[in-house]
Design an enzyme around this catalytic site. Structure first.
Site, PDB file in Angstrom:
ATOM      1  N   ARG A   1       0.817  -1.217   0.000  1.00 30.36           N
ATOM      2  CA  ARG A   1       0.000   0.000   0.000  1.00 30.36           C
ATOM      3  C   ARG A   1       0.854   1.271   0.000  1.00 30.36           C
ATOM      4  NH1 ARG A   1      -5.183  -1.498   3.962  1.00 30.36           N
ATOM      5  NH2 ARG A   1      -6.349  -2.592   2.324  1.00 30.36           N
TER       6      ARG A   1
ATOM      7  N   LYS B   1     -19.544 -17.955  -0.635  1.00 31.75           N
ATOM      8  CA  LYS B   1     -20.990 -17.855  -0.417  1.00 31.75           C
ATOM      9  C   LYS B   1     -21.678 -16.850  -1.337  1.00 31.75           C
ATOM     10  CE  LYS B   1     -20.793 -19.167   4.478  1.00 31.75           C
ATOM     11  NZ  LYS B   1     -21.185 -18.795   5.857  1.00 31.75           N
TER      12      LYS B   1
ATOM     13  N   GLY C   1     -10.994  -8.887  -1.891  1.00 28.69           N
ATOM     14  CA  GLY C   1     -10.826 -10.099  -1.089  1.00 28.69           C
ATOM     15  C   GLY C   1      -9.636 -10.947  -1.449  1.00 28.69           C
TER      16      GLY C   1
ATOM     17  N   GLY D   1     -13.260  -3.643   0.143  1.00 28.19           N
ATOM     18  CA  GLY D   1     -14.637  -3.194   0.242  1.00 28.19           C
ATOM     19  C   GLY D   1     -15.026  -2.179  -0.801  1.00 28.19           C
TER      20      GLY D   1
END
Length: 392
Positions: free
Chosen positions: A36, A193, A350, A373
């Protein structure tokens, strides 16, 4: 997407409040991954070359508005100085005095903004306090752009605002991927999921021509079609939802690609005995842990006919061999097409970066987003407060 960049701003001699994401992993007081920080380097370099006085605004961890010594940004100053190739000052309060001592090209880091409760509450008073010591606002933290915080939203409306180089690259890549992409467009979405990606899937079927679904998510769609996935990870209670998404895709002219064959095993562990079977032939006592070779061949054929690819998530349990092969093979082919100039490929969110690193192709995609996110919310079609503030 209309926003100003560093090229549009008068920077010489100006104090530029620069929002960065340097929320990096630290062990024993040392930064263990500078990814980062490295992404911020081009912005800092260009600001210094333009004669700006660079003030870095950032957060670290989740101190929830309280001073937590172990979350002080002071500990990352050495890593910043090394990456930027210059001394980096540090200010724990006394912002005005610290800034008044700066010369052109200097870099100063303010203490963790989240030590102040006004940061996460998007308090205008806190934003005005920050704005009072600056002339220009630059946001180079796309990964924090989905948060309406004082340093990402309120502050951007108080000073002339622009995007830094990393933010600029991210927004341009996203625009190329889904804003105004070259069709046909494919989206590859994997993960455990369906429940965590309902909004994502619902938005993508209206934006792309091909939706490739892998990972545990695919099992839910297969079960919704009446197939017995045996012991596989599956959200059986979302069968109706899966069918609704499939119906919406059909109505929108979007083709959904589900696995034709899969890799199964009795145990979810490294190098467990496994075999490839058709999706309708999963044996009793087994679980689906990866996409099979015939399915990957089908994905490759689809990508051959596409101009743009958006990738989010793995096709299987990529962390454990041999269940990483579906993800690795598909990723390497996408990278090959990208390097040949046949495909614009944008990936993020992710486990995606880890999966592409495992395949050895993270540098071969058109763009890899390190924002989790924010990248997902953008894919879901949501407005990101930090981006909207720049457009204002």
């Amino acid at each position: 997407m209309a926003f100003k960049t560093l090229d549009d701003m008068d920077l010489s001699g100006r104090v530029v409040l620069t929002r960065v994401d340097v929320n990096v992993p630290v062990e024993d007081g040392r930064v263990t991954d500078t990814t980062r920080i490295d992404r911020v380097v081009p912005t800092i370099r260009d600001l210094r070359d333009a004669g700006a006085k660079v003030v870095l605004l950032a957060h670290f961890g989740r101190p929830k508005g309280k001073v937590v010594p172990e979350m002080s940004l002071r500990q990352i100053v050495p890593a910043l100085a090394e990456a930027f190739g210059t001394e980096v000052g540090f200010a724990d309060g006394g912002y005005g005095e610290a800034v008044s001592k700066m010369s052109e090209g200097d870099v100063l880091l303010f203490e963790n903004l989240r030590f102040n409760p006004g940061e996460e509450s998007n308090d205008e008073g806190f934003a005005k306090r920050l704005a009072s010591v600056g002339d220009v606002y630059c946001n180079d933290a796309f990964s924090a752009a989905h948060r309406a915080h004082a340093s990402t939203e309120a502050l951007a409306r108080l000073l002339p605002a622009c995007a830094g180089r990393s933010m600029q690259a991210e927004l341009e890549a996203l625009e190329a991927a889904l804003g105004s992409p070259k069709p046909p467009v494919a989206a590859l979405v994997g993960g455990a999921k369906v429940s965590t990606k309902l909004e994502l899937l619902s938005n993508l079927v209206t934006r792309v021509q091909h939706l490739i679904i892998g990972g545990g998510m695919a099992n839910t769609f297969l079960a919704a079609q009446g197939l017995d996935v045996k012991r596989s990870l599956c959200e059986h209670d979302l069968a109706d939802t899966a069918r609704d998404i499939a119906a919406k895709a059909e109505a929108e002219g979007c083709t959904i690609l589900l696995p034709r064959d899969v890799v199964v095993a009795e145990a979810f562990e490294a190098n467990a005995p496994s075999r490839v079977v058709k999706v309708e032939d999963v044996p009793d006592g087994h679980m689906i842990l990866d996409t099979g070779p015939d399915s990957v061949a089908h994905i490759r054929t689809v990508l051959d006919g596409c101009a743009t690819l958006v990738w989010n998530g793995p096709l299987g349990a990529f962390e454990i061999p041999p269940f990483d092969m579906g993800t690795v093979d598909a990723a390497r082919y996408a990278a090959e097409l990208t390097q040949a100039g046949k495909l614009v490929s944008v990936a993020g969110g992710g486990d995606t970066v880890s999966a592409l690193n495992r395949a050895g192709v993270a540098d071969d995609f058109t763009y890899i987003s390190t924002a989790g996110g924010a990248f997902l919310e953008w894919l879901e079609g949501k407005t990101l407060p930090g981006v909207a503030a720049l457009e204002g």
